[in-house]
Motif scaffolding. Structure first.
Motif, mmCIF file in Angstrom:
data_model
loop_
_atom_site.group_PDB
_atom_site.id
_atom_site.type_symbol
_atom_site.label_atom_id
_atom_site.label_comp_id
_atom_site.label_asym_id
_atom_site.label_seq_id
_atom_site.Cartn_x
_atom_site.Cartn_y
_atom_site.Cartn_z
ATOM 1 N N VAL A 264 0.852 -1.189 0.000
ATOM 2 C CA VAL A 264 0.000 0.000 0.000
ATOM 3 C C VAL A 264 0.894 1.247 0.000
ATOM 4 O O VAL A 264 1.741 1.416 0.860
ATOM 5 C CB VAL A 264 -0.934 0.035 1.227
ATOM 6 C CG1 VAL A 264 -1.774 1.295 1.229
ATOM 7 C CG2 VAL A 264 -1.827 -1.197 1.235
ATOM 8 N N THR A 265 0.691 2.084 -0.997
ATOM 9 C CA THR A 265 1.414 3.351 -1.100
ATOM 10 C C THR A 265 0.389 4.460 -1.273
ATOM 11 O O THR A 265 -0.794 4.193 -1.531
ATOM 12 C CB THR A 265 2.364 3.357 -2.317
ATOM 13 O OG1 THR A 265 1.559 3.241 -3.512
ATOM 14 C CG2 THR A 265 3.373 2.224 -2.245
ATOM 15 N N GLU B 46 -4.672 6.164 -3.365
ATOM 16 C CA GLU B 46 -5.349 7.225 -4.112
ATOM 17 C C GLU B 46 -6.094 6.640 -5.314
ATOM 18 O O GLU B 46 -7.242 7.002 -5.587
ATOM 19 C CB GLU B 46 -4.330 8.270 -4.572
ATOM 20 C CG GLU B 46 -4.961 9.468 -5.243
ATOM 21 C CD GLU B 46 -3.943 10.529 -5.605
ATOM 22 O OE1 GLU B 46 -4.157 11.198 -6.636
ATOM 23 O OE2 GLU B 46 -2.945 10.700 -4.881
ATOM 24 N N GLU B 47 -5.448 5.717 -6.015
ATOM 25 C CA GLU B 47 -6.075 5.046 -7.156
ATOM 26 C C GLU B 47 -7.328 4.282 -6.725
ATOM 27 O O GLU B 47 -8.371 4.344 -7.381
ATOM 28 C CB GLU B 47 -5.059 4.083 -7.783
ATOM 29 C CG GLU B 47 -5.591 3.244 -8.912
ATOM 30 C CD GLU B 47 -4.548 2.217 -9.362
ATOM 31 O OE1 GLU B 47 -4.937 1.046 -9.542
ATOM 32 O OE2 GLU B 47 -3.372 2.583 -9.514
ATOM 33 N N GLU C 201 3.313 10.030 2.392
ATOM 34 C CA GLU C 201 3.450 8.592 2.171
ATOM 35 C C GLU C 201 2.538 7.804 3.111
ATOM 36 O O GLU C 201 2.324 8.187 4.257
ATOM 37 C CB GLU C 201 4.906 8.161 2.373
ATOM 38 C CG GLU C 201 5.201 6.795 1.839
ATOM 39 C CD GLU C 201 4.889 6.629 0.357
ATOM 40 O OE1 GLU C 201 4.184 5.668 0.009
ATOM 41 O OE2 GLU C 201 5.320 7.458 -0.457
ATOM 42 N N VAL C 202 1.978 6.735 2.597
ATOM 43 C CA VAL C 202 1.174 5.792 3.371
ATOM 44 C C VAL C 202 2.063 4.575 3.602
ATOM 45 O O VAL C 202 2.625 4.034 2.653
ATOM 46 C CB VAL C 202 -0.113 5.399 2.620
ATOM 47 C CG1 VAL C 202 -0.879 4.340 3.377
ATOM 48 C CG2 VAL C 202 -0.979 6.629 2.373
ATOM 49 N N ILE D 208 -11.676 13.230 8.669
ATOM 50 C CA ILE D 208 -10.667 12.308 8.170
ATOM 51 C C ILE D 208 -9.466 12.414 9.111
ATOM 52 O O ILE D 208 -8.888 13.491 9.283
ATOM 53 C CB ILE D 208 -10.268 12.613 6.709
ATOM 54 C CG1 ILE D 208 -11.439 12.315 5.743
ATOM 55 C CG2 ILE D 208 -9.104 11.744 6.288
ATOM 56 C CD1 ILE D 208 -12.485 13.330 5.666
ATOM 57 N N ILE D 209 -9.123 11.276 9.704
ATOM 58 C CA ILE D 209 -8.083 11.227 10.724
ATOM 59 C C ILE D 209 -7.035 10.201 10.292
ATOM 60 O O ILE D 209 -7.380 9.096 9.874
ATOM 61 C CB ILE D 209 -8.697 10.834 12.087
ATOM 62 C CG1 ILE D 209 -9.752 11.873 12.483
ATOM 63 C CG2 ILE D 209 -7.631 10.674 13.156
ATOM 64 C CD1 ILE D 209 -10.672 11.443 13.598
ATOM 65 N N LYS D 210 -5.773 10.575 10.411
ATOM 66 C CA LYS D 210 -4.668 9.648 10.129
ATOM 67 C C LYS D 210 -3.786 9.581 11.367
ATOM 68 O O LYS D 210 -3.303 10.613 11.839
ATOM 69 C CB LYS D 210 -3.850 10.118 8.925
ATOM 70 C CG LYS D 210 -2.662 9.207 8.615
ATOM 71 C CD LYS D 210 -1.835 9.742 7.446
ATOM 72 C CE LYS D 210 -0.665 8.820 7.161
ATOM 73 N NZ LYS D 210 0.218 9.381 6.122
ATOM 74 N N ASN D 211 -3.606 8.376 11.888
ATOM 75 C CA ASN D 211 -2.752 8.160 13.053
ATOM 76 C C ASN D 211 -3.082 9.137 14.193
ATOM 77 O O ASN D 211 -2.211 9.781 14.762
ATOM 78 C CB ASN D 211 -1.273 8.256 12.668
ATOM 79 C CG ASN D 211 -0.892 7.219 11.650
ATOM 80 O OD1 ASN D 211 -1.456 6.133 11.602
ATOM 81 N ND2 ASN D 211 0.064 7.556 10.788
#
Length: 184
Positions: free
Chosen positions: A90-91, A96-97, A126-127, A144-147
Motif C-alpha cells: 500500500v502506497t 489514491e487510485e 506517504e502511506v 478524516i483522521i490519520k494516526n
C-alpha cells in the motif's frame, strides 16, 4: 491481606479485559471506541485484498450494530470506518487510485468533485504499513483522521455517503469485505 487484594484485583482486571479487543490479521481492534462522547461498537471487520495480497483491515463502528447496509448509509448519523494498513504494497499512489475507483460511481451524480479532490489531498504524504485512517461521520460532517491526527473535515452529506459507499454501497470495493463489516 494486601497480597490477596492485589491478586483479586489482577484476576478481575484480566477477566474484565478479555473480550475488549478483536484481532484480525495481526491488527488489534478495540471492540468499543469513544468518538466525541459517543460510545461506538465494532460492528464488523475484514481484510481488503488485491491481487491476493492483504492491503488493510477495514472495520465499521456504530452506536448500535446493524447488518443493513442501507440503514448504515442513509439512517445512521454516527459511524466510523477505520482502515489499518497491513502491507508494504500500500502506497499513497495505490490508495489514491483505489479511492478514485470507489468514487467513480458518484462523481457525476452527486457533484462532489471539490470534496473528492480535498479528500485525495489527505494522501499527499506517504502511506506506510501500520498507518491508521479513520473516517468519522457525525451528522453531515465527515472527519478524516490519520494516526490520531485530524487532517480534514468535510461538511457535505453527499460526500459522506459516497465515501462510506466505497465499502458498504451497492457497488462496494469488495463484496466479501462489505459482508464482514456488516457482521454477516
Amino acid at each position: 491481606m494486601k497480597t490477596i487484594f492485589i491478586f483479586t484485583f489482577t484476576v478481575f482486571s484480566t477477566l474484565f479485559s478479555l473480550g475488549q479487543t478483536t484481532e484480525i490479521s495481526n491488527v488489534t481492534l478495540q471492540n468499543y471506541i469513544n468518538v466525541h462522547g459517543k460510545k461506538m461498537e465494532l460492528n464488523g471487520a475484514g481484510v481488503r485484498t488485491k491481487y491476493f495480497l492483504p492491503m488493510y483491515v477495514s472495520s465499521l463502528y456504530l452506536q448500535d450494530k446493524s447488518s443493513n447496509p442501507n440503514d448504515v448509509l442513509y439512517n445512521v448519523k454516527h459511524k466510523v470506518v477505520q482502515l489499518d494498513i497491513i502491507s508494504d504494497f500500500v502506497t499513497k499512489e495505490r490508495i489514491e487510485e483505489t479511492v478514485k475507483e470507489g468514487f467513480e460511481y458518484f462523481r457525476n451524480s452527486l457533484e462532489i468533485d471539490d470534496e473528492i479532490n480535498m479528500f485525495l489531498g489527505v494522501f499527499k504524504d506517504e502511506v506506510v504499513n501500520g498507518d491508521k485512517f479513520q473516517f468519522v461521520a457525525e451528522d453531515t460532517l465527515c472527519r478524516i483522521i490519520k494516526n490520531n491526527n485530524e487532517l480534514l473535515v468535510i461538511d457535505n452529506i453527499n460526500f459522506q455517503k459516497a465515501l462510506f459507499s466505497i465499502w458498504l454501497g451497492n457497488k462496494p470495493i469488495n463484496d466479501d469485505l462489505k459482508e464482514e463489516m456488516l457482521g454477516k
